[in-house]
Design a protein around this motif. Sequence first.
Motif, PDB file in Angstrom:
ATOM      1  N   ARG A   1      -6.518  -2.429   1.125  1.00 47.40           N
ATOM      2  CA  ARG A   1      -6.013  -1.211   1.750  1.00 47.40           C
ATOM      3  C   ARG A   1      -4.825  -0.632   1.012  1.00 47.40           C
ATOM      4  NH1 ARG A   1      -8.093   2.054   5.209  1.00 47.40           N
ATOM      5  NH2 ARG A   1      -6.459   2.140   6.780  1.00 47.40           N
ATOM      6  N   HIS A   2      -3.977  -1.496   0.472  1.00 49.35           N
ATOM      7  CA  HIS A   2      -2.710  -0.991  -0.048  1.00 49.35           C
ATOM      8  C   HIS A   2      -2.605  -1.017  -1.563  1.00 49.35           C
ATOM      9  CE1 HIS A   2      -0.945  -0.623   3.960  1.00 49.35           C
ATOM     10  NE2 HIS A   2      -1.564  -1.750   4.245  1.00 49.35           N
TER      11      HIS A   2
ATOM     12  N   ILE B   1      -3.945  -5.015  12.932  1.00 48.08           N
ATOM     13  CA  ILE B   1      -3.659  -6.374  12.472  1.00 48.08           C
ATOM     14  C   ILE B   1      -3.434  -7.312  13.652  1.00 48.08           C
ATOM     15  CG2 ILE B   1      -1.933  -7.767  11.273  1.00 48.08           C
ATOM     16  CD1 ILE B   1      -1.600  -5.297   9.391  1.00 48.08           C
TER      17      ILE B   1
ATOM     18  N   VAL C   1       7.367  -0.832  -1.937  1.00 48.25           N
ATOM     19  CA  VAL C   1       7.942  -1.070  -0.615  1.00 48.25           C
ATOM     20  C   VAL C   1       6.863  -1.053   0.466  1.00 48.25           C
ATOM     21  CG1 VAL C   1       9.670  -0.311   1.044  1.00 48.25           C
ATOM     22  CG2 VAL C   1      10.078  -0.021  -1.383  1.00 48.25           C
ATOM     23  N   TYR C   2       5.839  -0.176   0.283  1.00 50.12           N
ATOM     24  CA  TYR C   2       4.837  -0.136   1.349  1.00 50.12           C
ATOM     25  C   TYR C   2       4.014  -1.406   1.413  1.00 50.12           C
ATOM     26  CZ  TYR C   2       1.856   1.760  -2.428  1.00 50.12           C
ATOM     27  OH  TYR C   2       1.194   1.969  -3.608  1.00 50.12           O
TER      28      TYR C   2
ATOM     29  N   ALA D   1       5.482  -4.401   0.857  1.00 48.44           N
ATOM     30  CA  ALA D   1       6.401  -5.253   1.630  1.00 48.44           C
ATOM     31  C   ALA D   1       6.311  -4.890   3.108  1.00 48.44           C
ATOM     32  CB  ALA D   1       7.832  -5.073   1.119  1.00 48.44           C
ATOM     33  N   ALA D   2       6.188  -3.589   3.384  1.00 50.82           N
ATOM     34  CA  ALA D   2       6.079  -3.151   4.778  1.00 50.82           C
ATOM     35  C   ALA D   2       4.822  -3.723   5.416  1.00 50.82           C
ATOM     36  CB  ALA D   2       6.064  -1.626   4.850  1.00 50.82           C
ATOM     37  N   ALA D   3       3.718  -3.714   4.652  1.00 51.69           N
ATOM     38  CA  ALA D   3       2.469  -4.251   5.180  1.00 51.69           C
ATOM     39  C   ALA D   3       2.596  -5.756   5.431  1.00 51.69           C
ATOM     40  CB  ALA D   3       1.317  -3.968   4.216  1.00 51.69           C
ATOM     41  N   ARG D   4       3.262  -6.436   4.506  1.00 55.47           N
ATOM     42  CA  ARG D   4       3.459  -7.876   4.716  1.00 55.47           C
ATOM     43  C   ARG D   4       4.303  -8.112   5.957  1.00 55.47           C
ATOM     44  NH1 ARG D   4       5.944 -10.668  -0.296  1.00 55.47           N
ATOM     45  NH2 ARG D   4       5.619 -12.533   0.948  1.00 55.47           N
ATOM     46  N   ALA D   5       5.312  -7.262   6.139  1.00 55.14           N
ATOM     47  CA  ALA D   5       6.213  -7.453   7.274  1.00 55.14           C
ATOM     48  C   ALA D   5       5.507  -7.240   8.611  1.00 55.14           C
ATOM     49  CB  ALA D   5       7.415  -6.519   7.159  1.00 55.14           C
ATOM     50  N   ILE D   6       4.468  -6.382   8.632  1.00 54.99           N
ATOM     51  CA  ILE D   6       3.759  -6.240   9.905  1.00 54.99           C
ATOM     52  C   ILE D   6       2.665  -7.285  10.036  1.00 54.99           C
ATOM     53  CG2 ILE D   6       4.268  -3.813  10.330  1.00 54.99           C
ATOM     54  CD1 ILE D   6       1.636  -3.063   9.174  1.00 54.99           C
ATOM     55  N   GLY D   7       2.569  -8.189   9.074  1.00 56.87           N
ATOM     56  CA  GLY D   7       1.661  -9.315   9.215  1.00 56.87           C
ATOM     57  C   GLY D   7       0.282  -9.104   8.623  1.00 56.87           C
ATOM     58  N   ALA D   8       0.126  -8.142   7.712  1.00 59.04           N
ATOM     59  CA  ALA D   8      -1.179  -7.879   7.115  1.00 59.04           C
ATOM     60  C   ALA D   8      -1.630  -9.078   6.276  1.00 59.04           C
ATOM     61  CB  ALA D   8      -1.125  -6.632   6.255  1.00 59.04           C
ATOM     62  N   SER D   9      -2.931  -9.357   6.302  1.00 57.76           N
ATOM     63  CA  SER D   9      -3.465 -10.483   5.535  1.00 57.76           C
ATOM     64  C   SER D   9      -3.550 -10.082   4.060  1.00 57.76           C
ATOM     65  CB  SER D   9      -4.854 -10.831   6.046  1.00 57.76           C
ATOM     66  OG  SER D   9      -5.713  -9.730   5.827  1.00 57.76           O
TER      67      SER D   9
ATOM     68  N   ARG E   1      -6.316  -7.661   3.266  1.00 54.18           N
ATOM     69  CA  ARG E   1      -6.011  -6.315   3.734  1.00 54.18           C
ATOM     70  C   ARG E   1      -5.054  -5.627   2.772  1.00 54.18           C
ATOM     71  NH1 ARG E   1      -6.705  -3.836   8.405  1.00 54.18           N
ATOM     72  NH2 ARG E   1      -5.526  -1.909   8.587  1.00 54.18           N
TER      73      ARG E   1
ATOM     74  N   ASN F   1       2.236   4.083   2.335  1.00 50.30           N
ATOM     75  CA  ASN F   1       1.147   4.088   1.370  1.00 50.30           C
ATOM     76  C   ASN F   1       0.624   5.522   1.215  1.00 50.30           C
ATOM     77  OD1 ASN F   1      -1.277   3.868   0.008  1.00 50.30           O
ATOM     78  ND2 ASN F   1      -1.866   1.972   1.029  1.00 50.30           N
TER      79      ASN F   1
END
Lengths: 334, 291, 263
Positions: free
Chosen positions: B200-201, C117, B182-183, B185-193, B196, C102
């Motif tokens: 990072r994840h 970001i 889920v984290y 998906a959360a990173a994708r939802a905030i627009g992470a490349s 990243r 995370n």
Amino acid sequence: MALLEIRDLHLAMRSFDGEAHVLNGIDLAVERREVWGLVGDTGCGKSLTGLSVSRLVPTPPGRFLAGEIRFEGRDLLACPEAEVAELRGTGIGMIFQDPTTNLNPAFSIRTQLVDVALSAARRDPAILEGARGRAAQAAAERLAAAMLDRVGIPDAAARLGDYPHEFSGGMRQRVLIAMALIGRPDLLIADEPTTALDVSVQAQILRLIRAMVEEFDMGVLLITHNLGVVAQSCTHVAVMYAGNIVESGPVRAVLTTPLHPYTRALLQAIPTRGVVRGALRGLAGAVPNLIAPPPGCRFAPRCPRATDACRAAVPPPRGEGHRVACLHPGDRDA
Amino acid sequence: MTHAVASARGQALRRGWFRFRQSGLSMLGAALVVAVLAIAIVGPWIAPFPGHVAGGVDTANRFLAPSLAHPFGTNELGQDVLSLVLAGTRISVLAGLGVVVLGTLFGTLVGAVAGFAGGWTDEVLMRLSDLKLTIPGLILAMAVAAALGAGLLNMVIAIALSWWPGYARLVRGEVLARKEEVYVAAARAIGASPARILFRHVLPNIVSPVVVKMSLDMGFAILTVASLGFIGIGVRPPTPEWGTLLSVSRSYMPDFWWTAVFPGLAMFVAIFGFNLLGDGLRDVLDPRARR
Amino acid sequence: MLEIENVTKVYPGRQGMFGASPPVTALSGVSLAIAAGESFGLVGESGSGKTTLTRCILRLEAPTSGHIRFDGEDFARLTPVALRAMRARIQIVFQDPFASLNPRMSVHDIVTEPMVIHRATLGLGARQRSARAAELLDLVGLGPQHLHRHPHEFSGGQRQRICIARALACQPAMVLLDEPTSALDVSVQAQVLNLLADLQARLGLTYLFISHDLGVIRYVCDRTALIWRGQIVEEGTTERVFDAPASDYARMLIAAMPEVRFD
């Protein structure tokens, strides 16, 4: 003599940080045809109470410090493991939260139910009407089909050959209930049996458990975090907080005139009809550390009514029927 | 503030250490590994006969049985076996470490790219590693070593070439699993490349299984290095290395057993230690054993 | 603010070694309009398509047909760069506060990540980001002393507050709340619900609140829609839906609500 009687049960669990006193003197008596709801927040010890009754608490890290658990008069904590194992299934049935992981995906429902029936019949031949050998196998299949039918699975005989994944979540929980009841237990322990299910299915499963209580003349320990579920399906309720039963009694009495501040807080936290936005009352503070719990009432640090007397010693439960472990009980806010 | 970070990490470490300590075998493994590493560092200096390590011979004292002066006896050249074994630790452990580190780096790169990119990239990279798996490692290593010529570095490269697919598969599987967290998906939802998300994840959360595999592999890598030494395409005498020592002494078995038994025993202790440590680490670090 | 127009999502079937599976229609012709500043509730049981809908709104998946417009802009027409900028404007809080953080990152890194970001649009330097992270923690009721701790040191309710702080980091216009309190104890749930209501009032946020818990929806939402098998079966003001449900499904769900009520 009560069907199940827990007296002054103390349980400690060892962990990295030290030994946590997770059950701190549990007293509870369940009669046949009573459905006891055991409610409380995560970590209050409600599941461990259920597991203690079926002696499924791993020791170590668990350690029973004191108390007894009497099932039909026998002290389960003093029984050898073999005797308790015999009781599971025939004397004490269990259902758990997740109906997916509690069925073996590799075998058909038939195989799993027949297995349970045959092993139950080894202890109590009456379950299969004394049938032996090949006749027993056939009788076990008939019983399995009858039980599936009884728990409301349509076209039960035809579905016997199906595998767990071919059933929906609600149907799987019905299969597990059938499996738990096949040995005709006197006591059913249901640990969050509807938490993983949809609301509409939840209502059906709760109705089913109620109906089974009458039919099998058994007692039920229903462990849940949902007071709504308790109100709908229990005859009695015990509210737990940090290893203690703080309030217990007939469900209507406890939920309509809650006397313990924690019970009151729990009820005030539920968004019910007519509560306007922002008016819900949460409970400030955190559950105490059970490795070094506060000496007196464990709820005292969060309690608006706490006095020095509360912090000095654990208040004993008082009252007949509707019992409350509080020095300053009351059904009104202080 | 940095103190707070340190204390949080410190607590996680202490918890891990507590769980690790619960197992006597893990502790034994850790002790053996520490001993082996210590000897790898100081071995050549604590060898009682440093001259022998450098290649000096003492033909007058050939094949002496273990005694107080020579606890492990002497070999066909009259060299002190204890000195050779102590000095050989460095070569063997270093070579094993080199193999594992190189294999891990390359395998992680391939596996991470394959698992994260998916699609045809994944197909190509994974079929490539499958292809590699169809060739027996030792044979490939022999071929590569023969092509590059003998020598420590060439041998390490040769073995590492046959080592990476295991890591590629492990890392790919872990990356595929972490990608569904889920984290992420959360990173994708905030627009992470994608980069990243990967660095990072995803990657920080797969370190544990890789470390466990590295530890478990160390023993086998040491064994493979020794095998190449044994068949004569690894380190050449007079540089002391356990496999080479074994190889030379095999002609004098069973009469002068000590020339073979002690290097073998050293190898056994090192491999056993790394395996126990790896098992222990897995028990502590495996996410399924957590909570 | 958010317009969902006739959205359909079909997952293609599979031809596998162990037999084929037919295509699955997760959403069929879903249309919803959410106004700025309101709190819109979406109720559905498992398999109703509510998760697919959130994934489509966040553009983690593309709908098979139909349009999703945010502030009048169609997601499908945005360039990747514009889409990333758009992501700063819609944020999400997931159900499971244990899985959505995370474990290797500190609270500071988690909360500042969206600002890192979107630093091009926000224009905040490292020091300003840290300061804002402290502000955000304060806003959600956690002190700045928690900044350098890791997720495993927090309780479920505290973690959900961290998730909310992360969602608010880029000052979004809209927040999707995907069962934000289902994994929490009731006493904690009440606090988080009150926090959400308070934040909405203070920051003028628009909420899409997804839940299977009708009690929670009734408490926080102005309008409510019921989704069943990929279709909206009922929509209206929360009061109307609960007091005079028009569909059989709504009546059944409301009757099945486990409420503490004796009558």
